[in-house]
Design an enzyme around this catalytic site. Sequence first.
Site, short mmCIF file in Angstrom:
data_model
loop_
_atom_site.label_atom_id
_atom_site.label_comp_id
_atom_site.label_asym_id
_atom_site.label_seq_id
_atom_site.Cartn_x
_atom_site.Cartn_y
_atom_site.Cartn_z
N CYS A 63 2.81 2.76 7.34
CA CYS A 63 3.63 3.67 6.54
C CYS A 63 4.64 4.30 7.48
O CYS A 63 4.26 4.90 8.48
CB CYS A 63 2.77 4.72 5.88
SG CYS A 63 3.74 6.01 5.06
N ASN A 104 -2.86 -2.83 6.48
CA ASN A 104 -3.78 -2.83 5.33
C ASN A 104 -4.99 -3.69 5.65
O ASN A 104 -4.94 -4.55 6.54
CB ASN A 104 -3.08 -3.48 4.12
CG ASN A 104 -2.01 -2.60 3.53
OD1 ASN A 104 -2.30 -1.66 2.83
ND2 ASN A 104 -0.76 -2.93 3.83
N HIS A 151 -6.39 1.17 4.84
CA HIS A 151 -5.78 0.68 6.07
C HIS A 151 -6.87 0.62 7.12
O HIS A 151 -7.77 1.45 7.16
CB HIS A 151 -4.63 1.60 6.51
CG HIS A 151 -3.40 1.40 5.66
ND1 HIS A 151 -2.34 0.65 6.08
CD2 HIS A 151 -3.10 1.81 4.41
CE1 HIS A 151 -1.40 0.63 5.13
NE2 HIS A 151 -1.84 1.33 4.09
N HIS A 205 -7.21 1.50 -1.79
CA HIS A 205 -6.17 1.01 -0.87
C HIS A 205 -6.53 1.52 0.53
O HIS A 205 -6.45 2.71 0.80
CB HIS A 205 -4.83 1.60 -1.36
CG HIS A 205 -3.64 1.23 -0.53
ND1 HIS A 205 -2.71 0.32 -0.96
CD2 HIS A 205 -3.21 1.67 0.68
CE1 HIS A 205 -1.74 0.22 -0.04
NE2 HIS A 205 -2.03 1.03 0.97
ZN ZN Z 1 -0.65 1.59 2.38
#
Ligand code: ZN
Length: 309
Positions: free
Chosen positions: A240, A249, A209, A207
């Site tokens: 976030c 993202n 960013h 994951h």
């Molecule tokens: Zn995230």
Amino acid sequence: MYTKYIEMVEVSPRDGLQNEKAVISTSAKLSLIERAIAAGSRRIEVTSFVNPRAVPQMADAEAVCEDLPERDDVTFIGLVMNLRGAERAVATGRIDQLGAVAVATDKFAMANQGQTSDGSVEASCEIVQRAKAAGLTGQVTIGASFGCPFEGEVAEDRILAMATAIARSGPVEIGLADTIGVANPAHVSRLVERVGRAIAPIPVRVHFHNTRGTGLANVWAATGAGASIVDASIGGLGGCPFAPGAAGNVATEDVVYMLERAGISTGLDLDALIEINGWLGQIMGKDLPAMVSRARPFPPRMEHGKEIA
Ligand code: ZN
């Protein structure tokens, strides 16, 4: 070593939207989910069951679940931070998988979910067990795996120890999240490989960013090091609320373009994703950060010997 297929998880309805100031209607969220499914998404993080005062954008979690499309072939993920959230997600009867978050450092764990790092590991294991008891599956993402907005560098051994502890609870996968977008591809290769070896046969999800422009390079490094699942958000929305300076993202369409052009299939339709980007940009009232959606298609789309837009 590259595999022929990478599974994508669409996180725009949750991670993509949660940091947006303008509250997006429930029906727009459901439309985003339906459009993502039409573009080929088969795993979607649809909402999070958190305190609506902390994350107002997710206050309609139950309402979103109520009207999710009836699709046996799509896994709907609900993000939860504690057992209370897990109970809410289970009670909807529409969530297939609980996503829990363990955070690598104490300061970020406190800001994100009011726990120590160890406390967040324990809580995430309980959530996985609760999911299984309810007949669902559970997965855990380790937040700030590559760096922390408050404590700086994060030791790889710390992530390894957390992943090993979490693996014992039996999650379907463990995710490594670069919550604030500070990872670089060498770090990613190393950590994905080490964690992958430690938790095998449990797969590694990543994951990223794109805060500092290394998002796509990190996806490429991670998939080369054995990560088989990639989170991404249509348009590259995201952030976030508890991590200062976090940006979007990696964009689903950018990741799909890169992987598919490299011969790795994702099951997603790039043209359909680009169309969703246009629609979502109108809903959000702004251009979205994704790159591919701004460029001409390549290779050119030809009709009767002429390039069509
Ligand atoms: Zn995230």
